[in-house]
Design a protein around this motif. Structure first.
Motif, PDB file in Angstrom:
ATOM      1  N   GLY A  28       0.947  -1.169   0.067  1.00  0.00           N
ATOM      2  CA  GLY A  28      -0.037   0.017   0.040  1.00  0.00           C
ATOM      3  C   GLY A  28       0.843   1.345  -0.009  1.00  0.00           C
ATOM      4  O   GLY A  28       2.189   1.349   0.052  1.00  0.00           O
ATOM      5  N   VAL A  29       0.137   2.367   0.172  1.00  0.00           N
ATOM      6  CA  VAL A  29       0.826   3.587  -0.022  1.00  0.00           C
ATOM      7  C   VAL A  29       1.735   3.816   1.171  1.00  0.00           C
ATOM      8  O   VAL A  29       2.780   4.776   1.254  1.00  0.00           O
ATOM      9  CB  VAL A  29      -0.388   4.822   0.047  1.00  0.00           C
ATOM     10  N   ASP A  30       1.255   3.366   2.432  1.00  0.00           N
ATOM     11  CA  ASP A  30       1.978   3.549   3.690  1.00  0.00           C
ATOM     12  C   ASP A  30       3.088   2.708   3.856  1.00  0.00           C
ATOM     13  O   ASP A  30       3.931   2.598   4.772  1.00  0.00           O
ATOM     14  CB  ASP A  30       1.229   3.362   4.953  1.00  0.00           C
ATOM     15  N   GLY A  31       3.293   1.837   2.826  1.00  0.00           N
ATOM     16  CA  GLY A  31       4.428   0.603   2.946  1.00  0.00           C
ATOM     17  C   GLY A  31       3.954  -0.619   3.425  1.00  0.00           C
ATOM     18  O   GLY A  31       4.576  -1.452   3.773  1.00  0.00           O
ATOM     19  N   GLU A  32       2.492  -0.631   3.998  1.00  0.00           N
ATOM     20  CA  GLU A  32       1.944  -1.852   4.394  1.00  0.00           C
ATOM     21  C   GLU A  32       1.922  -2.754   3.582  1.00  0.00           C
ATOM     22  O   GLU A  32       1.331  -2.374   2.455  1.00  0.00           O
ATOM     23  CB  GLU A  32       0.924  -1.583   5.595  1.00  0.00           C
ATOM     24  N   GLN A  33       1.991  -4.110   3.786  1.00  0.00           N
ATOM     25  CA  GLN A  33       1.781  -5.182   2.783  1.00  0.00           C
ATOM     26  C   GLN A  33       0.288  -5.642   2.956  1.00  0.00           C
ATOM     27  O   GLN A  33      -0.365  -6.030   3.981  1.00  0.00           O
ATOM     28  CB  GLN A  33       2.563  -6.618   3.276  1.00  0.00           C
ATOM     29  N   ALA A  82      -7.068   5.207  -5.866  1.00  0.00           N
ATOM     30  CA  ALA A  82      -6.094   6.063  -4.880  1.00  0.00           C
ATOM     31  C   ALA A  82      -5.869   7.478  -5.686  1.00  0.00           C
ATOM     32  O   ALA A  82      -5.135   8.407  -5.164  1.00  0.00           O
ATOM     33  CB  ALA A  82      -5.032   5.283  -4.267  1.00  0.00           C
ATOM     34  N   GLY A  83      -5.624   7.324  -6.808  1.00  0.00           N
ATOM     35  CA  GLY A  83      -5.295   8.477  -7.837  1.00  0.00           C
ATOM     36  C   GLY A  83      -3.837   8.279  -7.845  1.00  0.00           C
ATOM     37  O   GLY A  83      -2.891   9.381  -8.024  1.00  0.00           O
ATOM     38  N   LEU A  84      -3.230   7.110  -7.675  1.00  0.00           N
ATOM     39  CA  LEU A  84      -1.726   7.056  -7.833  1.00  0.00           C
ATOM     40  C   LEU A  84      -1.336   5.909  -8.821  1.00  0.00           C
ATOM     41  O   LEU A  84      -2.191   5.404  -9.565  1.00  0.00           O
ATOM     42  CB  LEU A  84      -1.163   6.547  -6.348  1.00  0.00           C
ATOM     43  N   ILE A 104       1.758   0.676  -4.661  1.00  0.00           N
ATOM     44  CA  ILE A 104       0.804   1.984  -5.117  1.00  0.00           C
ATOM     45  C   ILE A 104       1.422   3.217  -4.357  1.00  0.00           C
ATOM     46  O   ILE A 104       1.937   3.275  -3.386  1.00  0.00           O
ATOM     47  CB  ILE A 104      -0.484   1.766  -4.376  1.00  0.00           C
ATOM     48  N   MET A 105       1.955   3.933  -5.307  1.00  0.00           N
ATOM     49  CA  MET A 105       2.850   5.251  -5.198  1.00  0.00           C
ATOM     50  C   MET A 105       2.687   6.349  -6.191  1.00  0.00           C
ATOM     51  O   MET A 105       2.215   5.600  -7.355  1.00  0.00           O
ATOM     52  CB  MET A 105       4.264   4.905  -4.781  1.00  0.00           C
TER      53      MET A 105
END
Length: 166
Positions: A18-23, A39-41, A57-58
């Motif tokens: 994910g965006v925050d680095g969590e799997q 998410a718009g990414l 996702i980034m």
């Protein structure tokens, strides 16, 4: 890296970060693209060799910007690789010697490596003892500001020694 809307990557299942680095989970590639779009990414391929491949996702533009910025700072901090050269001759006047020493000190204080060259012309080759005594004087004056990389060496018609800043 898998860029946004890149259709050449054909894995069915991917490990999504994910965006925050969590799997998040192992999901289908279509679901991962959908989540990134919501998410718009962008969906970026992190590792294609693992099973299943890892995607994240980034913001891909931000990632590229940060990579360019870090590369630029690495180049800026790489002054120690630059080499500045100062040339001397045996019959140097005291004022000229002082100017060249001041220039050498500036280079060493700025963090540059320094190459000192004492060029011998014509019959000066028969007076190498004078050349080595001048080079010893230069080494003595620069000793508090830099470390010589060895002893002065006669190469052809010039005596050279390199300095690293302290």
């Amino acid at each position: 890296m898998l860029k946004p809307n890149d259709r050449t990557f054909t894995a069915e299942q991917v490990r999504l970060i994910g965006v925050d680095g969590e799997q998040l989970d192992i999901v289908s590639l279509a679901r991962a693209r959908e989540m990134a779009q919501n998410a718009g990414l962008d969906l970026v391929l992190v590792s294609d060799r693992s099973v299943p491949p890892v995607v994240r996702i980034m913001n891909f533009g931000k990632l590229q910007y940060e990579q360019k910025k870090s590369l630029k700072t690495q180049r800026r901090n790489n002054l120690a690789q630059k080499l500045k050269e100062i040339k001397y001759h045996i019959n140097i006047d005291q004022n000229d010697y002082n100017i060249k020493m001041k220039r050498a000190l500036d280079f060493l204080e700025k963090g540059y490596r320094l190459k000192l060259t004492l060029a011998l012309r014509g019959r000066e080759m028969s007076h190498q003892d004078l050349a080595y005594s001048l080079m010893a004087r230069v080494l003595g004056d620069l000793a508090p500001y830099g470390d010589p990389d060895g002893t002065p060496k006669l190469l052809g018609r010039s005596i050279t020694v390199n300095f690293a800043p302290k």
